[in-house]
Motif scaffolding. Structure first.
Motif, PDB file in Angstrom:
ATOM      1  N   ASN A  48      28.826 -30.322 -25.955  1.00 24.31           N
ATOM      2  CA  ASN A  48      28.724 -29.537 -27.188  1.00 24.31           C
ATOM      3  C   ASN A  48      27.567 -29.968 -28.080  1.00 24.31           C
ATOM      4  OD1 ASN A  48      30.908 -27.844 -26.640  1.00 24.31           O
ATOM      5  ND2 ASN A  48      32.350 -29.359 -27.401  1.00 24.31           N
ATOM      6  N   ARG A  56      25.962 -24.988 -24.146  1.00 19.34           N
ATOM      7  CA  ARG A  56      26.030 -23.733 -24.906  1.00 19.34           C
ATOM      8  C   ARG A  56      25.222 -23.785 -26.202  1.00 19.34           C
ATOM      9  NH1 ARG A  56      31.532 -21.119 -27.502  1.00 19.34           N
ATOM     10  NH2 ARG A  56      30.514 -19.348 -28.450  1.00 19.34           N
ATOM     11  N   TYR A  57      25.215 -24.944 -26.868  1.00 26.06           N
ATOM     12  CA  TYR A  57      24.576 -25.043 -28.177  1.00 26.06           C
ATOM     13  C   TYR A  57      23.172 -25.643 -28.129  1.00 26.06           C
ATOM     14  CZ  TYR A  57      29.274 -23.979 -29.640  1.00 26.06           C
ATOM     15  OH  TYR A  57      30.486 -23.365 -29.805  1.00 26.06           O
ATOM     16  N   SER A  62      21.027 -19.613 -24.323  1.00 27.73           N
ATOM     17  CA  SER A  62      22.311 -19.236 -24.913  1.00 27.73           C
ATOM     18  C   SER A  62      22.110 -18.585 -26.281  1.00 27.73           C
ATOM     19  CB  SER A  62      23.195 -20.476 -25.058  1.00 27.73           C
ATOM     20  OG  SER A  62      24.346 -20.171 -25.807  1.00 27.73           O
ATOM     21  N   SER A  64      24.193 -18.762 -28.587  1.00 30.81           N
ATOM     22  CA  SER A  64      24.832 -19.662 -29.549  1.00 30.81           C
ATOM     23  C   SER A  64      24.039 -20.947 -29.743  1.00 30.81           C
ATOM     24  CB  SER A  64      26.240 -20.025 -29.063  1.00 30.81           C
ATOM     25  OG  SER A  64      27.015 -18.873 -28.899  1.00 30.81           O
ATOM     26  N   SER A  65      22.855 -21.005 -29.203  1.00 40.11           N
ATOM     27  CA  SER A  65      22.078 -22.240 -29.186  1.00 40.11           C
ATOM     28  C   SER A  65      21.170 -22.405 -30.397  1.00 40.11           C
ATOM     29  CB  SER A  65      21.217 -22.279 -27.924  1.00 40.11           C
ATOM     30  OG  SER A  65      20.351 -23.386 -27.944  1.00 40.11           O
ATOM     31  N   ASP A 144      35.280 -20.360 -29.140  1.00 43.65           N
ATOM     32  CA  ASP A 144      35.470 -19.614 -27.889  1.00 43.65           C
ATOM     33  C   ASP A 144      36.640 -18.671 -28.044  1.00 43.65           C
ATOM     34  OD1 ASP A 144      33.422 -20.926 -26.550  1.00 43.65           O
ATOM     35  OD2 ASP A 144      34.749 -22.527 -25.885  1.00 43.65           O
TER      36      ASP A 144
END
Length: 145
Positions: A48, A56-57, A62, A64-65, A144
């Motif tokens: 994370n 994802r970050y 992504s 959401s990145s 999520d």
């Protein structure tokens, strides 16, 4: 009794529907929750972490990145009082991005910007991300769902 139970249930539902805590956006290399700590929240192996190029970050692919220059759902930043401080994003076109040089949270002239050394980015303020001994801003990623 029924009212207290419904209030407690509402609190649990709203807190679980919230965002995921990803650490603190901070230059502090010693704080375990700092993105500046390569062995803490800033580890490139932490799934994370905003510093994980495959997560994802942290991925450049992504939505959401923090590192995708086209992301529109990047993690949000909050100071120690809970005030919204923009998005931890490399997108220079997102109005809330800290990388937008003309936006409220990215301009070096805005008092709300981490890029302003006399505003939110003041290195002498304890919760400033630029303070090498401070706590920084809380990073909240999308949940999520």
């Amino acid at each position: 009794m029924k009212m207290a139970l419904s209030i407690a249930l509402l609190v649990v539902m709203t807190s679980s529907a919230g965002a995921q805590y990803l650490g603190n956006y901070s230059a502090n290399p010693y704080a375990p929750n700092s993105t500046g700590n390569a062995y803490g929240a800033g580890s490139p192996y932490n799934p994370n972490s905003v510093n994980n190029p495959y997560g994802r970050y942290g991925s450049t692919h992504s939505n959401s990145s923090a590192n995708n220059p086209y992301a529109m759902d990047a993690p949000k930043l909050y100071d120690s009082q809970g005030n919204y401080r923009g998005r931890l994003s490399s997108n220079p076109y997102d109005p809330d991005s800290i990388s937008n040089p003309y936006g409220r949270y990215g301009s070096r002239f805005s008092p709300d910007s981490v890029n302003n050394p006399f505003g939110a980015g003041n290195p002498y303020v304890p919760d400033s991300p630029t303070n090498p001994y401070g706590q920084g801003f809380s990073i909240q990623g999308a949940d999520d769902d």
